[in-house]
Design a protein around this motif. Structure first.
Motif, PDB file in Angstrom:
ATOM      1  N   MET A 255       0.827  -1.209   0.000  1.00 59.37           N
ATOM      2  CA  MET A 255       0.000   0.000   0.000  1.00 59.37           C
ATOM      3  C   MET A 255       0.859   1.256   0.000  1.00 59.37           C
ATOM      4  O   MET A 255       0.560   2.231  -0.700  1.00 59.37           O
ATOM      5  CB  MET A 255      -0.927  -0.004   1.228  1.00 59.37           C
ATOM      6  CG  MET A 255      -2.029  -1.052   1.182  1.00 59.37           C
ATOM      7  SD  MET A 255      -3.122  -0.871  -0.243  1.00 59.37           S
ATOM      8  CE  MET A 255      -3.814   0.755   0.081  1.00 59.37           C
ATOM      9  N   ALA A 256       1.941   1.239   0.786  1.00 60.17           N
ATOM     10  CA  ALA A 256       2.841   2.397   0.805  1.00 60.17           C
ATOM     11  C   ALA A 256       3.459   2.632  -0.570  1.00 60.17           C
ATOM     12  O   ALA A 256       3.631   3.777  -1.009  1.00 60.17           O
ATOM     13  CB  ALA A 256       3.931   2.182   1.849  1.00 60.17           C
ATOM     14  N   ASP A 259       0.910   4.258  -2.790  1.00 60.18           N
ATOM     15  CA  ASP A 259       0.758   5.673  -2.412  1.00 60.18           C
ATOM     16  C   ASP A 259       1.912   6.511  -2.949  1.00 60.18           C
ATOM     17  O   ASP A 259       1.708   7.629  -3.440  1.00 60.18           O
ATOM     18  CB  ASP A 259       0.689   5.816  -0.891  1.00 60.18           C
ATOM     19  CG  ASP A 259      -0.627   5.312  -0.315  1.00 60.18           C
ATOM     20  OD1 ASP A 259      -1.584   5.147  -1.083  1.00 60.18           O
ATOM     21  OD2 ASP A 259      -0.691   5.078   0.908  1.00 60.18           O
ATOM     22  N   LYS A 262       1.626   7.184  -6.678  1.00 54.18           N
ATOM     23  CA  LYS A 262       0.674   8.266  -6.922  1.00 54.18           C
ATOM     24  C   LYS A 262       1.270   9.615  -6.564  1.00 54.18           C
ATOM     25  O   LYS A 262       1.099  10.609  -7.285  1.00 54.18           O
ATOM     26  CB  LYS A 262      -0.609   8.026  -6.124  1.00 54.18           C
ATOM     27  CG  LYS A 262      -1.696   9.052  -6.399  1.00 54.18           C
ATOM     28  CD  LYS A 262      -2.995   8.691  -5.693  1.00 54.18           C
ATOM     29  CE  LYS A 262      -4.081   9.713  -6.032  1.00 54.18           C
ATOM     30  NZ  LYS A 262      -5.369   9.382  -5.361  1.00 54.18           N
ATOM     31  N   GLU A 263       2.005   9.661  -5.437  1.00 56.59           N
ATOM     32  CA  GLU A 263       2.630  10.912  -4.987  1.00 56.59           C
ATOM     33  C   GLU A 263       3.634  11.425  -6.015  1.00 56.59           C
ATOM     34  O   GLU A 263       3.779  12.628  -6.220  1.00 56.59           O
ATOM     35  CB  GLU A 263       3.317  10.676  -3.647  1.00 56.59           C
ATOM     36  CG  GLU A 263       3.953  11.903  -3.037  1.00 56.59           C
ATOM     37  CD  GLU A 263       2.956  12.941  -2.558  1.00 56.59           C
ATOM     38  OE1 GLU A 263       3.349  14.123  -2.438  1.00 56.59           O
ATOM     39  OE2 GLU A 263       1.776  12.587  -2.323  1.00 56.59           O
TER      40      GLU A 263
END
Length: 372
Positions: A255-256, A259, A262-263
């Motif tokens: 999940m990290a 993220d 996307k960041e």
């Protein structure tokens, strides 16, 4: 576990939330009698994935003959790898207003969270933050009428419509608690002919709450062909629609990674938690699965504990030697047998990274350069 739309609406109806008149069908021939009774209809494919409308999974018909034709088209469709084998046929609504209402669980604050917006009918992720009304719910107090009245005021609703929407929010929270739900969502909650109705319905319930639905409710997660193949290998995999294929070992690190991608300005093609202690053969199979989805680039993020970095490196080389890999691959290795894993990759001219942000920046740069 996710419920089909018609299942969610059955629960809504049984708990006092109005829904359009409708029935579920598995063949086009059965549709005509129902349409002859109700007139113009919306015909909705029943699959457990989002974006069905954009994929052509919702059609409209004015008479029985047209409805049967549209039903046949839908029942022959495959949407995002999912075969449509049942449809929900509902009376078409003359929609005056669309609202979004949902209750989910805020894991950080450990409380249920009500989310509402006057901008319903679209993907909630597209709605700007200032158009959302959010309210945490104290589990010991519950959702109170004064709170729902305040929410409807913030949504700009008045009169009888405000009263009906407030009442539906209260009932939605009761459903959330009663069925151990992780999410109950109505999008859109519509005003049609001065009546408020749940035009769509979505529910996700805790796996351990399946006993509340009885044996006759098939609470089975639909999977794409790729997801089924991953499940057979014991790999947690969810197919997405982004650019970068991701393999990591552990739900949190995966999940990290998503993220961070996307960041850094890109998107993920999948969620893949290859788990701990995965054998070299299973790791190779996992990589083959990722490549079969044709991502623009591949990111492997391994924090070695039970999973050994040298096994991951050998698995990648094994796949590389047997498959024609024509996309950029970025690998991050840290942990057990890290030096050996890095050395194996280096022998084959493959660079690896220790810092995840450097690895993500690199793979995103590859994708953006390819799209330029």
């Amino acid at each position: 576990m996710k419920l089909y739309e018609y299942m969610a609406k059955d629960i809504f109806r049984n708990n006092g939330i109005p829904v359009p008149k409708g029935r579920v069908f598995t063949s086009a021939e059965e549709v005509t009698d129902f349409v002859a009774q109700v007139g113009s209809v919306a015909i909705k494919s029943q699959i457990l994935t989002g974006g069905r409308g954009k994929a052509g999974g919702i059609k409209f018909a004015k008479d029985p003959e047209e409805a049967a034709e549209k039903a046949r088209e839908l029942l022959a469709m495959d949407i995002k790898g999912l075969k449509v084998d049942q449809i929900l046929v509902e009376q078409k609504l003359n929609i005056e207003k669309e609202i979004y209402v949902a209750i989910t669980y805020d894991g950080a604050r450990r409380k249920p969270l009500l989310i509402a917006s006057a901008a319903g009918g679209v993907e909630i992720e597209q709605v700007s933050e200032e158009l959302l009304v959010k309210r945490l719910i104290d589990i010991n107090v519950g959702l109170q009428p004064y709170a729902t009245r305040e929410i409807t005021r913030q949504l700009g609703l008045t009169g009888q419509i405000a009263k009906e929407v407030a009442d539906i929010m209260l009932k939605l929270y009761q459903i959330f608690r009663k069925y151990d739900a992780e999410l109950v969502e109505i999008n859109p909650l519509v005003v049609a002919n001065s009546q408020v109705l749940a035009a769509d319905g979505k529910m996700t319930v805790d796996d351990d709450a399946s006993f509340r639905f009885g044996d006759d409710v098939p609470l089975v997660e639909e999977k794409t062909a790729v997801e089924r193949r991953a499940a057979e290998l014991g790999i947690s995999y969810v197919e997405l629609d982004g650019e970068i294929g991701v393999m990591a070992n552990g739900a949190g690190i995966t999940m990290a990674t998503l993220d961070l991608i996307k960041e850094f300005g890109s998107s993920s093609r999948n969620f893949m938690d290859a788990g701990g202690g995965t054998s070299r053969e299973a790791t190779a199979s996992a990589l083959e699965i990722l490549l079969s989805t044709q991502p623009k680039a591949l990111l492997i993020n391994i924090f070695g504990g039970i999973t050994r970095c040298d096994d991951v490196a050998k698995a990648f080389i094994q796949v590389k030697e047997t498959m024609d890999i024509r996309i950029p691959v970025v690998i991050r290795l840290v942990g057990t047998n890290e030096e050996a894993g890095v050395a194996i990759l280096s022998e084959h001219g493959i660079e690896s990274y220790r810092k995840i942000d450097e690895a993500v920046a690199k793979v995103v740069a590859f994708v953006q350069a390819k799209g330029a």
